[in-house]
Design an enzyme around this catalytic site. Sequence first.
Site: not given
Ligand code: A2P
Length: 347
Positions: A7, A10, A124, A249
């Site tokens: 989600t 990246v 990156c 970047h």
């Molecule tokens: P979620 O959408 O459930 O928070 P970004 O770099 O845009 O902040 O995205 C970080 C990604 O890492 C998101 O998909 C987020 O999911 C996921 N994420 C953050 N914490 C965890 C966790 N404890 N376990 C699995 N995925 C995670």
Amino acid sequence: MAIVGATGAVGTRMIKMVEESKLHVKSVKMLASKRSAGTKVKYNGEELTVEETTPDSFDGIDLALFSVGGSVSKKFAPEAVKRGAVVIDNTSAFRMDPDVPLVVPEVNSEALKEHHGIIANPNCSTIQMVMALEPIREKYGLSRVIVTTLQAVSGAGNRATQELLDESRASLDGKEYKPEVLPVKGDKKHYQQAFNVLPQIDVFEEDGYTHEEWKMIHETKKIMCGGDMNSDDIQVTATCSRVPVPVAHSESVYFDVLDKNATVEGIRDAIRNFDGDILQDDPDNQIYPQPINAEGKKDTFVGRIRPDQENKGSFHLWNVSDNLLKGAAWNSVEIAEYLDEMDLLRV
Ligand code: A2P
């Protein structure tokens, strides 16, 4: 396969890169945190349900692409490997581990042969710099690199991009806005990024350098000097800054080559012929790389190549690349394609 962080900024690009890739994918499991479990993401026109990441999520998975925080990777990547998956990790969690190859496929795909289950995707800003420098190193040798980066906010995640947009709107409307994410979500202070440049990416570490700057130094050496993050074959130093650009970047790179007969035309030729690089260097017609033109592209764009007037063998260049694609999602998926072609997609 599984996409962990499906989600995120990246992760959503990883889905698109997998759709466009040469990989023979049977099924994709979309994983994230508990927060977004149950939400839907699209893959090849189909709606897939996001699941919470647990160790058992990796049962039956051959390939797992991770783009989550470093602590989440540290927890789940070894669990995935234990269950037989090859992990390509996009965080800094394993990059300096001597047993973990750090790979930009066009530069050091040979390092993949040494993997033990985890392969690290570089930072990156390192990726696009080594993409610009490798053809020059191959042709003329390289002894020193001094880089200043101008990095997009999406490198700090979706919340950072939203903050820049909201803050810009508030600023134009003359309204108050309290930043909470940039420059670094977990740091003590937050500053306005809209209409501003912040010379801080990641937290401060020893000798006044930020973690991002140390990453550029050590990762460049590990990739370009046969896996040795402390090699002195190439001297590297960096200043990293964040600019109010959503995606892609830019980097101003000053470098010394070993062959003092190197020419601008020779460097242009080397870049023109290197897979993954696109030369945009025509000062007479004001052609040079720009972030808004690089967004959504997989390539690294290189231009403004010119000699230092007082030092023979020293040059400047300017490079731009989509930090979420070649800087992250595309490089990860490209590593997976190379692993597949090299018959290394197994632990
Ligand atoms: P979620 O959408 O459930 O928070 P970004 O770099 O845009 O902040 O995205 C970080 C990604 O890492 C998101 O998909 C987020 O999911 C996921 N994420 C953050 N914490 C965890 C966790 N404890 N376990 C699995 N995925 C995670």
